[in-house]
Design an enzyme around this catalytic site. Structure first.
Site, mmCIF file in Angstrom:
data_model
loop_
_atom_site.group_PDB
_atom_site.id
_atom_site.type_symbol
_atom_site.label_atom_id
_atom_site.label_comp_id
_atom_site.label_asym_id
_atom_site.label_seq_id
_atom_site.Cartn_x
_atom_site.Cartn_y
_atom_site.Cartn_z
ATOM 1 N N TYR A 67 4.563 6.777 -3.814
ATOM 2 C CA TYR A 67 5.898 6.526 -4.032
ATOM 3 C C TYR A 67 7.015 6.636 -2.677
ATOM 4 C CZ TYR A 67 5.538 6.826 -9.069
ATOM 5 O OH TYR A 67 5.256 6.477 -10.458
ATOM 6 N N THR A 68 8.066 6.037 -2.613
ATOM 7 C CA THR A 68 9.009 5.936 -1.410
ATOM 8 C C THR A 68 10.377 5.823 -2.103
ATOM 9 O OG1 THR A 68 7.106 5.119 -0.088
ATOM 10 C CG2 THR A 68 9.564 4.725 0.660
ATOM 11 N N GLY B 118 6.679 -3.511 5.106
ATOM 12 C CA GLY B 118 6.949 -3.145 6.200
ATOM 13 C C GLY B 118 7.250 -1.698 6.480
ATOM 14 N N GLY C 279 0.880 -1.064 -0.023
ATOM 15 C CA GLY C 279 -0.060 0.030 0.031
ATOM 16 C C GLY C 279 0.723 1.245 0.002
ATOM 17 N N CYS D 153 5.239 9.841 -0.679
ATOM 18 C CA CYS D 153 3.858 9.790 -0.443
ATOM 19 C C CYS D 153 2.874 10.692 -0.670
ATOM 20 C CB CYS D 153 3.727 9.498 1.297
ATOM 21 S SG CYS D 153 4.751 8.061 1.794
#
Length: 219
Positions: free
Chosen positions: A73-74, A162, A70, A180
């Protein structure tokens, strides 16, 4: 018993995902135990299931991976502690919302080990810290920076993916995305906040805080 797995060298993203897929299946079938995997990745961007293409502002900078977790963008890269959490959520209450809340509490408790107050904000994924040392926003509210990201996926009630905590990553690498989807606030790290913290320090805090929040024995 929750197993703790450590990788000293950066792990390629795709190989990490393949390992998680296999282990999650084994946990669901009762063939393996729960595990938390602490690692770093080489510089890369991941797109969660809610990612918007316009938030990838520099698509040619680093490899970009479609992720089934979920979120949006990270960035992942050296100096950031990634903790992949492969746990049996069915045995932990069958409550996804509560499970995510526990992950947030875990991050906040870990940051508290370094006398840093992490907070959750409605409508913003992850953990944030207030920045009174920075100019206020146009509406007069205090600026806040993101210090940790949370994004999970469940299959047959087993979690994978995680959390990630910024220890000492190159913060300039975050400029290739809108993290995000948030434009009003920035990104920080423990070292950026003036805390001389290492990855090993964070690992120790994560392990002790996990037992406090989840109440599990570990090995």
């Amino acid at each position: 018993m929750v197993e703790w797995r450590y990788s000293d060298e950066p792990v390629e993203y795709q190989s990490a995902c393949e390992w998680m897929e296999e282990r999650a299946g084994q946990i669901a079938r009762g063939e393996a135990g729960e595990v938390i995997w602490l690692l770093e990745h080489p510089p890369l961007y991941t797109a969660g299931t809610s990612a918007k293409r316009q938030d990838l502002t520099d698509p040619d900078r680093f490899p970009v991976y479609e992720s089934k977790r979920g979120g949006q963008y990270t960035y992942h890269g050296p100096g950031q502690r990634v903790a992949y959490v492969l746990l049996d959520v069915a045995k932990r209450g069958h409550d996804v919302r509560l499970f995510v809340q526990r992950l947030e509490e875990w991050v906040i408790a870990t940051l508290a080990e370094f006398n840093l107050k992490g907070e959750i904000r409605p409508g913003r994924v992850g953990v944030w810290v207030e920045r009174p040392d920075k100019p206020a926003l146009f509406d007069g509210s205090m600026r806040e920076d993101k210090i940790a990201a949370i994004g999970i996926r469940l299959r047959k009630w087993v979690s994978f993916h995680g959390i990630s905590i910024n220890v000492e990553p190159d913060l300039e690498h975050f400029t290739g995305i809108v993290p995000c989807g948030i434009t009003d606030h920035g990104v920080t790290s423990l070292v950026d906040l003036g805390l001389p913290v290492t990855l090993d320090d964070v690992d120790s805090a994560l392990k002790s805080s996990f037992e406090t929040v989840f109440g599990d024995a570990t090995e």
